[in-house]
Every structure is written in structure tokens, then in C-alpha cells.
Enzyme design. Structure first.
Site, PDB file in Angstrom:
ATOM      1  CG  HIS A  50      48.282  47.104  43.871  1.00 16.69           C
ATOM      2  ND1 HIS A  50      49.403  47.859  43.608  1.00 16.69           N
ATOM      3  CD2 HIS A  50      48.645  45.812  43.653  1.00 16.69           C
ATOM      4  CE1 HIS A  50      50.398  47.068  43.253  1.00 16.69           C
ATOM      5  NE2 HIS A  50      49.960  45.820  43.267  1.00 16.69           N
ATOM      6  CD  GLU A  52      46.736  52.463  46.183  1.00 17.14           C
ATOM      7  OE1 GLU A  52      47.642  53.054  46.795  1.00 17.14           O
ATOM      8  OE2 GLU A  52      46.760  51.235  45.953  1.00 17.14           O
ATOM      9  CB  CYS A  80      52.519  50.945  42.640  1.00 19.49           C
ATOM     10  SG  CYS A  80      51.096  50.231  41.789  1.00 19.49           S
ATOM     11  CB  CYS A  83      47.741  52.400  42.209  1.00 13.58           C
ATOM     12  SG  CYS A  83      47.517  50.694  42.756  1.00 13.58           S
TER      13      CYS A  83
END
Length: 150
Positions: A50, A52, A80, A83
Site C-alpha cells: 500500500h 503508506e 487501512c 497501514c
């Protein structure tokens, strides 16, 4: 400097190159831009890539530390749970985001199953099995501390 715009631009570039989906992030320390990334899940075939997470990895390598407590993250979408965990582990204290988890859900990028698992609402997502104590695992903490006392 518009750090969110940088994240959005990186996201567009990433999507155009088929690197990842509609998520990006910028990490800033003071006025210094540390990392500007899109997610790289498609390129890396990695569900943990992801934006991040990619940004945190880049920032830690660039700065030579796992402590990003003096950094701020600008994410194109609300992070999420995975993250968020990495953000907290890295010490970041401030995250700015635009799109929400509901926006992501509405566009087919839902993390609600994770959130529901973590709140205890839905334990059917994962079966966690506690293995009784074993010497081979129980000694790992002691081994770590012994190595780091030198």
C-alpha cells in the site's frame, strides 16, 4: 508546497504505469519531502505494498532509521488497519488524508472486513490458534536480549 497534490500525482503516474491502484502518499519532515509514492501492489504482486507502507519503507531507508516520529504523512485515502499499524509502529503522529474508507468501499476497495475483525464484530475472517508454550519459541526473546546486551 501541496503535499497532497504530490501524492495524487504519484498515484496517477502509478496507475498509468499499471504499478498500483488509486492510492498514494507523501512523507514530509519539516519542509523536506522524504518520499512521494503510489502503491505498488500490482507491480510487486504484494498485498502489503500500500502507498503508506511503500512510503514508510522508502523514508526509513532514506533516513537510516525506523523512527519517523518527526514526519507527517499525506495519504490520498484514509489508511487501512495494516497501514495504520505501520504508521503507529514508525512513530508518525500526524496523517492527513482525503478520501475516506467509505469512499474506498464504494469503489471496490473495501477494508471493512479488516476493521470488523479488529473490532471483534466478525471473527470469521481469520482463525487464530494459540500454540501452547514451546522451548524453541519461548527462548527467542531471551536470545534477542542476550545478543543486544553486548
Amino acid at each position: 508546497m501541496d503535499y497532497m497534490k504530490l501524492a495524487a500525482e504519484a498515484t496517477i503516474k502509478g496507475m498509468d504505469k499499471k504499478v498500483g491502484g488509486p492510492f498514494g502518499a507523501t512523507i514530509v519532515r519539516g519542509d523536506e519531502i522524504i518520499a512521494v509514492v503510489s502503491n505498488t501492489m500490482m507491480r510487486d504482486t504484494d498485498p502489503s505494498a500500500h502507498a503508506e507502507m511503500v512510503a514508510i519503507r522508502e523514508a526509513c531507508k532514506k533516513l537510516g532509521t525506523m523512527d519517523l516520529s518527526d514526519c507527517v504523512i499525506y495519504a490520498t485515502c484514509e489508511p487501512c488497519p495494516m497501514c495504520l499499524s505501520a504508521i503507529i509502529w514508525s512513530g508518525v503522529k500526524e496523517v492527513h488524508y482525503c478520501n475516506t474508507r467509505d469512499d474506498a468501499h464504494d469503489h471496490g476497495f473495501s477494508d471493512m472486513h479488516l476493521r470488523n475483525y479488529l473490532t471483534g464484530e466478525d471473527k470469521s475472517v481469520l482463525n487464530m490458534v494459540k500454540v501452547e508454550q514451546r522451548d524453541d519459541c519461548d527462548n527467542l526473546f531471551e536470545h534477542f536480549h542476550k545478543l543486544n546486551q553486548k
